[in-house]
Design a protein around this motif. Sequence first.
Motif, PDB file in Angstrom:
ATOM      1  N   ALA A 162     -15.047 -16.952  -1.235  1.00  0.00           N
ATOM      2  CA  ALA A 162     -15.638 -15.352  -1.540  1.00  0.00           C
ATOM      3  C   ALA A 162     -14.286 -14.447  -1.921  1.00  0.00           C
ATOM      4  O   ALA A 162     -14.672 -13.329  -2.316  1.00  0.00           O
ATOM      5  CB  ALA A 162     -16.174 -14.848  -0.140  1.00  0.00           C
ATOM      6  N   SER A 163     -12.947 -14.843  -2.088  1.00  0.00           N
ATOM      7  CA  SER A 163     -11.941 -14.148  -2.110  1.00  0.00           C
ATOM      8  C   SER A 163     -11.893 -14.497  -3.783  1.00  0.00           C
ATOM      9  O   SER A 163     -10.722 -13.630  -4.298  1.00  0.00           O
ATOM     10  CB  SER A 163     -10.878 -14.252  -1.280  1.00  0.00           C
ATOM     11  N   HIS A 164     -12.446 -14.903  -4.587  1.00  0.00           N
ATOM     12  CA  HIS A 164     -12.467 -15.335  -5.970  1.00  0.00           C
ATOM     13  C   HIS A 164     -11.917 -14.210  -6.844  1.00  0.00           C
ATOM     14  O   HIS A 164     -11.467 -14.416  -7.895  1.00  0.00           O
ATOM     15  CB  HIS A 164     -13.497 -16.115  -6.509  1.00  0.00           C
ATOM     16  N   ALA A 224       0.049 -23.746   7.797  1.00  0.00           N
ATOM     17  CA  ALA A 224      -0.462 -25.126   7.627  1.00  0.00           C
ATOM     18  C   ALA A 224      -1.501 -25.296   8.888  1.00  0.00           C
ATOM     19  O   ALA A 224      -2.601 -26.006   8.716  1.00  0.00           O
ATOM     20  CB  ALA A 224       0.745 -26.128   7.860  1.00  0.00           C
ATOM     21  N   ARG A 225      -1.140 -24.779  10.117  1.00  0.00           N
ATOM     22  CA  ARG A 225      -1.959 -24.776  11.361  1.00  0.00           C
ATOM     23  C   ARG A 225      -3.284 -24.124  11.073  1.00  0.00           C
ATOM     24  O   ARG A 225      -4.233 -24.581  11.233  1.00  0.00           O
ATOM     25  CB  ARG A 225      -1.165 -24.074  12.368  1.00  0.00           C
ATOM     26  N   ALA A 226      -3.164 -22.813  10.439  1.00  0.00           N
ATOM     27  CA  ALA A 226      -4.494 -22.227  10.363  1.00  0.00           C
ATOM     28  C   ALA A 226      -5.396 -22.654   9.271  1.00  0.00           C
ATOM     29  O   ALA A 226      -6.545 -22.739   9.346  1.00  0.00           O
ATOM     30  CB  ALA A 226      -4.016 -20.784   9.693  1.00  0.00           C
ATOM     31  N   LEU A 227      -4.808 -23.513   8.225  1.00  0.00           N
ATOM     32  CA  LEU A 227      -5.683 -24.081   7.046  1.00  0.00           C
ATOM     33  C   LEU A 227      -6.249 -25.504   7.558  1.00  0.00           C
ATOM     34  O   LEU A 227      -7.270 -25.831   7.508  1.00  0.00           O
ATOM     35  CB  LEU A 227      -4.934 -24.200   5.953  1.00  0.00           C
ATOM     36  N   ALA A 228      -5.392 -25.981   8.547  1.00  0.00           N
ATOM     37  CA  ALA A 228      -5.750 -27.501   9.024  1.00  0.00           C
ATOM     38  C   ALA A 228      -6.983 -27.170  10.013  1.00  0.00           C
ATOM     39  O   ALA A 228      -7.989 -28.104   9.933  1.00  0.00           O
ATOM     40  CB  ALA A 228      -4.533 -28.032   9.704  1.00  0.00           C
ATOM     41  N   ARG A 229      -7.004 -25.868  10.696  1.00  0.00           N
ATOM     42  CA  ARG A 229      -8.240 -25.516  11.756  1.00  0.00           C
ATOM     43  C   ARG A 229      -9.458 -25.417  10.560  1.00  0.00           C
ATOM     44  O   ARG A 229     -10.735 -25.455  11.234  1.00  0.00           O
ATOM     45  CB  ARG A 229      -7.957 -24.028  12.358  1.00  0.00           C
ATOM     46  N   LYS A 230      -9.419 -25.149   9.480  1.00  0.00           N
ATOM     47  CA  LYS A 230     -10.525 -24.897   8.532  1.00  0.00           C
ATOM     48  C   LYS A 230     -10.634 -26.148   7.875  1.00  0.00           C
ATOM     49  O   LYS A 230     -11.723 -26.321   6.691  1.00  0.00           O
ATOM     50  CB  LYS A 230     -10.207 -23.989   7.280  1.00  0.00           C
ATOM     51  N   GLY A 231     -10.173 -27.226   8.219  1.00  0.00           N
ATOM     52  CA  GLY A 231     -10.176 -28.739   7.339  1.00  0.00           C
ATOM     53  C   GLY A 231      -9.856 -28.735   6.136  1.00  0.00           C
ATOM     54  O   GLY A 231      -9.962 -29.834   5.509  1.00  0.00           O
ATOM     55  N   VAL A 232      -8.247 -28.127   5.911  1.00  0.00           N
ATOM     56  CA  VAL A 232      -7.827 -28.445   4.876  1.00  0.00           C
ATOM     57  C   VAL A 232      -6.884 -29.386   5.092  1.00  0.00           C
ATOM     58  O   VAL A 232      -5.890 -29.201   6.123  1.00  0.00           O
ATOM     59  CB  VAL A 232      -7.294 -27.249   4.196  1.00  0.00           C
ATOM     60  N   LYS A 281      -8.937 -31.621  -4.915  1.00  0.00           N
ATOM     61  CA  LYS A 281      -7.432 -31.323  -5.354  1.00  0.00           C
ATOM     62  C   LYS A 281      -6.856 -30.465  -4.635  1.00  0.00           C
ATOM     63  O   LYS A 281      -7.253 -30.008  -3.584  1.00  0.00           O
ATOM     64  CB  LYS A 281      -7.386 -30.954  -6.792  1.00  0.00           C
ATOM     65  N   VAL A 282      -5.631 -29.864  -5.037  1.00  0.00           N
ATOM     66  CA  VAL A 282      -4.855 -28.639  -4.317  1.00  0.00           C
ATOM     67  C   VAL A 282      -5.892 -27.488  -4.477  1.00  0.00           C
ATOM     68  O   VAL A 282      -5.763 -27.019  -5.619  1.00  0.00           O
ATOM     69  CB  VAL A 282      -3.633 -28.648  -4.845  1.00  0.00           C
ATOM     70  N   ARG A 283      -6.065 -26.866  -3.275  1.00  0.00           N
ATOM     71  CA  ARG A 283      -6.947 -25.731  -3.398  1.00  0.00           C
ATOM     72  C   ARG A 283      -5.918 -24.549  -3.336  1.00  0.00           C
ATOM     73  O   ARG A 283      -6.134 -23.440  -3.597  1.00  0.00           O
ATOM     74  CB  ARG A 283      -8.002 -25.696  -2.334  1.00  0.00           C
ATOM     75  N   VAL A 284      -4.940 -24.891  -2.420  1.00  0.00           N
ATOM     76  CA  VAL A 284      -3.768 -23.847  -2.148  1.00  0.00           C
ATOM     77  C   VAL A 284      -2.498 -24.217  -2.285  1.00  0.00           C
ATOM     78  O   VAL A 284      -2.216 -25.382  -1.738  1.00  0.00           O
ATOM     79  CB  VAL A 284      -4.011 -23.222  -0.436  1.00  0.00           C
ATOM     80  N   LEU A 285      -1.752 -23.226  -3.232  1.00  0.00           N
ATOM     81  CA  LEU A 285      -0.197 -23.593  -3.303  1.00  0.00           C
ATOM     82  C   LEU A 285       0.384 -22.343  -2.668  1.00  0.00           C
ATOM     83  O   LEU A 285       0.162 -21.137  -3.029  1.00  0.00           O
ATOM     84  CB  LEU A 285       0.039 -23.654  -4.681  1.00  0.00           C
ATOM     85  N   ALA A 295      -0.493 -16.094   8.524  1.00  0.00           N
ATOM     86  CA  ALA A 295      -1.438 -17.432   8.148  1.00  0.00           C
ATOM     87  C   ALA A 295      -2.975 -17.159   8.313  1.00  0.00           C
ATOM     88  O   ALA A 295      -3.646 -17.601   7.463  1.00  0.00           O
ATOM     89  CB  ALA A 295      -0.985 -18.268   9.458  1.00  0.00           C
ATOM     90  N   GLU A 296      -3.469 -16.165   9.298  1.00  0.00           N
ATOM     91  CA  GLU A 296      -4.655 -15.888   9.420  1.00  0.00           C
ATOM     92  C   GLU A 296      -5.318 -15.143   8.023  1.00  0.00           C
ATOM     93  O   GLU A 296      -6.417 -15.458   7.428  1.00  0.00           O
ATOM     94  CB  GLU A 296      -5.091 -15.093  10.394  1.00  0.00           C
ATOM     95  N   ALA A 297      -4.545 -14.314   7.631  1.00  0.00           N
ATOM     96  CA  ALA A 297      -4.744 -13.698   6.250  1.00  0.00           C
ATOM     97  C   ALA A 297      -4.883 -14.530   5.183  1.00  0.00           C
ATOM     98  O   ALA A 297      -5.724 -14.506   4.387  1.00  0.00           O
ATOM     99  CB  ALA A 297      -3.754 -12.514   5.912  1.00  0.00           C
ATOM    100  N   ILE A 298      -3.711 -15.521   4.711  1.00  0.00           N
ATOM    101  CA  ILE A 298      -3.765 -16.527   3.880  1.00  0.00           C
ATOM    102  C   ILE A 298      -5.078 -17.348   4.183  1.00  0.00           C
ATOM    103  O   ILE A 298      -5.845 -17.696   2.922  1.00  0.00           O
ATOM    104  CB  ILE A 298      -2.610 -17.202   3.854  1.00  0.00           C
ATOM    105  N   ALA A 299      -5.368 -17.848   5.280  1.00  0.00           N
ATOM    106  CA  ALA A 299      -6.874 -18.582   5.449  1.00  0.00           C
ATOM    107  C   ALA A 299      -7.911 -18.041   4.767  1.00  0.00           C
ATOM    108  O   ALA A 299      -8.637 -18.533   4.393  1.00  0.00           O
ATOM    109  CB  ALA A 299      -6.819 -18.963   7.030  1.00  0.00           C
ATOM    110  N   LEU A 300      -7.742 -16.508   5.287  1.00  0.00           N
ATOM    111  CA  LEU A 300      -9.027 -15.768   4.902  1.00  0.00           C
ATOM    112  C   LEU A 300      -9.392 -15.564   3.229  1.00  0.00           C
ATOM    113  O   LEU A 300     -10.302 -15.830   2.840  1.00  0.00           O
ATOM    114  CB  LEU A 300      -9.059 -14.503   5.448  1.00  0.00           C
TER     115      LEU A 300
END
Length: 265
Positions: A246-248, A25-33, A92-96, A236-241
């Motif tokens: 680009a990881s599609h 949650a912290r890592a994604l919030a830093r990316k604006g999620v 919408k929800v980008r990450v579950l 968390a950093e791996a999940i944010a990445l």
Amino acid sequence: MSDTGLNGSWALILGASSGFGAATARALARKGVNIFGVHLDRKATLPQVEALVEELRGTGVRVRYFNVNAADEAKRREVLDAVAAECGEGPKVRVLMHSLAFGALRSFVGDPAETLTKAQMEMTLDVMAHSLVYWTQDLVARDLFDRNGRVFAMTSSGGQRVWAYYGAVSAAKAALESHIRQLALELAPRGITANAIRAGVTDTPALRKIPGHEQMVEVARSRNPMGRLTTPEDVAEAIALLSEPASHWITGNVIGVDGGEDITG
């Protein structure tokens, strides 16, 4: 907050109050999620959850946490009603992320008063594996997934290895990895990926509940090529990445985030 392709989207994290869920949650919030968090905490730990929510809001994102049983069907519907209302016509929800760690830690055989029961086995599999499928089904049915969505589920080497008292959880991890493969197949036409994240031994509240966890920590630290344990922040950093656009093309995998721990064992 950084300006990335994730800015303004939402993450729905199951098991969001501590460990891997809170760190992600912290890592994604830093990316604006923006963050939807589902957790189950008693009164004693609620102050830590409230502090986490305020910390996340301090990054400038929207945050809603729900203190409910994520494996309860009625509560799942209530949460998703709120998710739909909050998202509205916007992103919408980008990450579950599925990071539920609640299961029975008992041996399969031995004293009948101490061994695993049918109800405990079914509960462990339902919470730690099958609930991922039900949340995903409902998100898809409600059209709440972003077209370039991501599904992550936390697994461990226990899905292939044996530890004392870990049998039911091991079965759940193996089932969870199977569910991820099936979801990757079925979600691909929608542009949604699904991957399991195999963390190394990490000092989390869930780990400390495993009998003999002290030895697990000692062995993992001694054999990890990086010379230390995995941390929630590593994961968390791996999940944010992996949440980035680009990881599609990465889907259907069990991805090790363990500093090389698994290859030495």
